[in-house]
Design an enzyme around this catalytic site. Structure first.
Site, PDB file in Angstrom:
ATOM      1  N   THR A 100       8.910  19.178  -9.152  1.00  0.00           N
ATOM      2  CA  THR A 100      10.508  18.622  -8.744  1.00  0.00           C
ATOM      3  C   THR A 100      10.421  17.337  -9.476  1.00  0.00           C
ATOM      4  O   THR A 100      11.913  16.854 -10.418  1.00  0.00           O
ATOM      5  CB  THR A 100      10.096  18.544  -7.310  1.00  0.00           C
ATOM      6  OG1 THR A 100       9.657  19.167  -6.685  1.00  0.00           O
ATOM      7  CG2 THR A 100      10.988  17.127  -6.687  1.00  0.00           C
ATOM      8  N   THR A 130       7.665   4.266  -8.658  1.00  0.00           N
ATOM      9  CA  THR A 130       6.374   3.864  -8.038  1.00  0.00           C
ATOM     10  C   THR A 130       5.733   2.783  -9.059  1.00  0.00           C
ATOM     11  O   THR A 130       5.465   2.615 -10.077  1.00  0.00           O
ATOM     12  CB  THR A 130       5.718   4.962  -7.518  1.00  0.00           C
ATOM     13  OG1 THR A 130       5.348   4.412  -7.246  1.00  0.00           O
ATOM     14  CG2 THR A 130       5.392   5.450  -8.312  1.00  0.00           C
ATOM     15  N   ASP A 131       5.160   1.699  -8.670  1.00  0.00           N
ATOM     16  CA  ASP A 131       3.648   1.503  -9.196  1.00  0.00           C
ATOM     17  C   ASP A 131       2.482   1.951  -9.552  1.00  0.00           C
ATOM     18  O   ASP A 131       1.827   0.975 -10.189  1.00  0.00           O
ATOM     19  CB  ASP A 131       3.583   0.114  -8.380  1.00  0.00           C
ATOM     20  CG  ASP A 131       3.140   0.222  -7.302  1.00  0.00           C
ATOM     21  OD1 ASP A 131       3.059   0.891  -6.554  1.00  0.00           O
ATOM     22  OD2 ASP A 131       2.170  -1.055  -5.897  1.00  0.00           O
ATOM     23  N   TYR A 155       0.440  12.956  -8.358  1.00  0.00           N
ATOM     24  CA  TYR A 155       1.615  11.937  -8.467  1.00  0.00           C
ATOM     25  C   TYR A 155       2.390  11.550  -9.172  1.00  0.00           C
ATOM     26  O   TYR A 155       3.028  11.367  -9.695  1.00  0.00           O
ATOM     27  CB  TYR A 155       1.643  11.668  -6.874  1.00  0.00           C
ATOM     28  CG  TYR A 155       2.516  10.933  -6.350  1.00  0.00           C
ATOM     29  CD1 TYR A 155       3.856  11.748  -6.411  1.00  0.00           C
ATOM     30  CD2 TYR A 155       2.400   9.499  -5.857  1.00  0.00           C
ATOM     31  CE1 TYR A 155       5.415  10.112  -6.371  1.00  0.00           C
ATOM     32  CE2 TYR A 155       3.722   8.604  -5.652  1.00  0.00           C
ATOM     33  CZ  TYR A 155       4.154   8.915  -5.627  1.00  0.00           C
ATOM     34  OH  TYR A 155       5.970   7.784  -5.597  1.00  0.00           O
ATOM     35  N   ASN A 185       5.911   1.143  -0.110  1.00  0.00           N
ATOM     36  CA  ASN A 185       7.112   0.898   1.186  1.00  0.00           C
ATOM     37  C   ASN A 185       6.998   0.909   2.259  1.00  0.00           C
ATOM     38  O   ASN A 185       6.432   1.896   2.808  1.00  0.00           O
ATOM     39  CB  ASN A 185       8.831   1.041   1.065  1.00  0.00           C
ATOM     40  CG  ASN A 185       9.482   1.516  -0.116  1.00  0.00           C
ATOM     41  OD1 ASN A 185      10.438   1.318  -0.500  1.00  0.00           O
ATOM     42  ND2 ASN A 185       8.393   0.468  -0.930  1.00  0.00           N
ATOM     43  N   LEU A 195       0.372   6.296   5.033  1.00  0.00           N
ATOM     44  CA  LEU A 195      -0.699   5.714   6.475  1.00  0.00           C
ATOM     45  C   LEU A 195       0.031   4.939   7.453  1.00  0.00           C
ATOM     46  O   LEU A 195      -0.131   5.415   8.513  1.00  0.00           O
ATOM     47  CB  LEU A 195      -1.640   4.241   5.242  1.00  0.00           C
ATOM     48  CG  LEU A 195      -2.342   3.619   6.052  1.00  0.00           C
ATOM     49  CD1 LEU A 195      -3.358   4.545   6.210  1.00  0.00           C
ATOM     50  CD2 LEU A 195      -2.563   1.955   5.148  1.00  0.00           C
ATOM     51  N   TYR A 212      -9.700   6.212   4.396  1.00  0.00           N
ATOM     52  CA  TYR A 212     -10.543   6.712   3.363  1.00  0.00           C
ATOM     53  C   TYR A 212     -11.345   5.780   2.891  1.00  0.00           C
ATOM     54  O   TYR A 212     -11.468   4.456   2.976  1.00  0.00           O
ATOM     55  CB  TYR A 212      -9.481   7.059   1.928  1.00  0.00           C
ATOM     56  CG  TYR A 212      -8.400   8.122   2.687  1.00  0.00           C
ATOM     57  CD1 TYR A 212      -8.792   8.921   3.704  1.00  0.00           C
ATOM     58  CD2 TYR A 212      -7.489   8.499   1.898  1.00  0.00           C
ATOM     59  CE1 TYR A 212      -7.748   9.857   4.125  1.00  0.00           C
ATOM     60  CE2 TYR A 212      -6.202   8.858   2.124  1.00  0.00           C
ATOM     61  CZ  TYR A 212      -6.584   9.824   2.502  1.00  0.00           C
ATOM     62  OH  TYR A 212      -5.513  11.520   3.298  1.00  0.00           O
ATOM     63  N   ARG A 286     -10.289   9.918  -0.897  1.00  0.00           N
ATOM     64  CA  ARG A 286      -9.299  10.565  -1.329  1.00  0.00           C
ATOM     65  C   ARG A 286     -10.220  10.445  -2.917  1.00  0.00           C
ATOM     66  O   ARG A 286     -10.601   9.794  -3.884  1.00  0.00           O
ATOM     67  CB  ARG A 286      -7.842   9.278  -1.787  1.00  0.00           C
ATOM     68  CG  ARG A 286      -6.417  10.676  -2.266  1.00  0.00           C
ATOM     69  CD  ARG A 286      -5.811   9.561  -2.193  1.00  0.00           C
ATOM     70  NE  ARG A 286      -5.218   9.582  -0.559  1.00  0.00           N
ATOM     71  CZ  ARG A 286      -3.800   8.698  -1.006  1.00  0.00           C
ATOM     72  NH1 ARG A 286      -3.933   7.720  -1.680  1.00  0.00           N
ATOM     73  NH2 ARG A 286      -3.118   8.629  -0.219  1.00  0.00           N
ATOM     74  N   GLY A 288     -10.148  10.396  -6.603  1.00  0.00           N
ATOM     75  CA  GLY A 288      -9.129   9.488  -7.983  1.00  0.00           C
ATOM     76  C   GLY A 288      -8.613   8.786  -7.401  1.00  0.00           C
ATOM     77  O   GLY A 288      -7.606   7.636  -7.665  1.00  0.00           O
TER      78      GLY A 288
END
Ligand code: NAD
Ligand code: TYD
Length: 349
Positions: A100, A130-131, A155, A185, A195, A212, A286, A288
């Site tokens: 995707t 994304t940052d 991701y 965001n 979250l 986590y 999580r 990594g």
């Protein structure tokens, strides 16, 4: 102007679609979305009957379909948000993120390139990123537009790859592109796997809050409507080939944010102070897990005059109020397949 917004039925995309429809009634907005688990047309009920809005169900991984769509609609601009967006899902199933986020983006670049190549004047391909592509900060430092890419999750690796392709199409084919990299965001209509909405949903149902590791990771939170306003100014006034960082200078450790959220939820649900916080449960970290993100958005503020409009405390309170007023929305999106996802991600922790 006719703008193609991809992923407009998702969290940020729905706010972008609404923002453009309300602020630019002379534009036509086509929302292309595959309606995956994260896409929900309920998010756009209030604007769906506007005459300048169209919805097309379709998949950016289908290059032929995209070429036909460009032929049919002659878009002047693209605001590309469609993506697989959740880190935990990318750990469970990385390949979907490549298909995707990387292939889908390249398909879209190809469609824009072949349709626009005879006349690039006034065209714009805006890629939303994304940052997380910048990797993880220690206790010090901040991400600028010059920070080298260093993604750690499937991701963020897929988003980094798509950013590189977008820049490559600018440098190689002179495609008029612009990219922005935004921090986390929050706000209405975010899928309750992330979250804040996950914890709101669990608190209202008195379910454990799976924190986590030690909850010491830091994220830099931005109100989704401020992101939509930033996308507006960058789409209209950003320079071709440039990157803009977007963020609210609003860093919170996860545990501090969760405590604030629990306090607001106690108040709104009429619970005694401290009740919701008892649901906090520390679980296996999580894999990594990036320690800290912090965004320097001074370029955007200096060059294009954008500033965030709302404090985090106020934005979080409005967010809680929205989810509590829309519990049916939460119930609808968390039925069926989501139950299986939850068991898969959290069952073994
Ligand atoms: P989301 O998961 O809520 O929405 C993604 C949307 O894309 C959904 O409507 C989904 O149906 C659609 N989609 C997925 N695959 C598709 C495909 N193959 N073809 C067409 N549509 C498809 O995501 P979001 O949080 O709104 O994020 C939107 C964009 O912003 C993403 O590119 C993400 O990387 C980026 N971003 C998100 C954040 C954040 O905090 N959520 C921060 C910075 C950048
Ligand atoms: P998330 O909303 O998934 O965004 P991202 O990973 O893209 O930053 O997570 C935000 C932070 O919250 C991140 O440090 C991981 C943490 N987190 C938890 O502690 N528990 C959870 O159940 C989730 C979903 C996230």
């Amino acid at each position: 102007m006719h703008i193609l917004v991809t992923g407009g039925a998702g969290f940020i995309g729905s706010h972008v679609v609404r923002h453009f429809l309300r602020n630019y009634p002379s534009y036509t907005i086509t929302n292309l979305d595959a309606l995956t688990y994260a896409g929900n047309l309920e998010n756009l009920r209030d604007v769906e009957s506007l005459p300048n809005y169209r919805f097309v169900k379709g998949d950016i991984t289908d290059g032929d379909f995209l070429r036909r769509l460009f032929q049919e609609h002659a878009f002047d601009g693209v605001i590309h948000l469609a993506a697989e967006s959740h880190v935990d899902r990318s750990i469970a199933s990385p390949t979907e993120f490549v298909v995707t986020n990387v292939l889908g983006t390249v398909n879209l670049l190809n469609a824009a390139k072949s349709f626009w190549q005879s006349d690039l004047e006034g065209k714009r391909f805006y890629h939303i990123s994304t940052d997380e592509v910048y990797g993880s900060l220690g206790k010090e430092g901040i991400f600028t537009e010059q920070t080298p890419y260093d993604p750690h999750s499937p991701y963020s690796a897929s988003k980094a790859s798509s950013d590189h392709f977008v820049r490559a199409y600018h440098d190689t084919f002179a495609l008029p592109v612009v990219i922005s990299n935004c921090s986390n965001n929050y706000g209405a209509c975010q899928f309750p796997e992330k979250l804040i909405p996950l914890f709101i949903n669990n608190i209202r149902q008195n379910k454990p809050l799976p924190v986590y590791g030690k909850g010491e990771n830091v994220r830099d939170w931005l109100w989704v409507e401020d992101h939509a306003r930033a996308i507006d100014v960058i789409f209209h006034r950003g320079k071709n080939g440039e990157t803009y960082n977007i963020g609210g200078h609003n860093e919170w450790t996860n545990i501090a944010l969760i405590r604030l959220l629990c306090r607001i939820m106690d108040e709104k649900l009429g619970r005694t102070a401290g009740e919701s916080e008892q649901l906090v449960t520390y679980v296996t970290d999580r894999a990594g897990h990036d320690l800290r993100y912090a965004i320097d958005s001074s370029k955007l503020q200096r060059e294009l005059g954008w500033v965030p409009s709302i404090s985090f405390e106020k934005g979080l309170e409005l967010t809680v109020e929205w989810y509590l007023a829309n519990q049916e929305w939460l119930d609808n999106v968390t039925s069926g397949g989501y139950q299986r996802y939850y068991e898969e991600i959290y069952g073994g922790r």
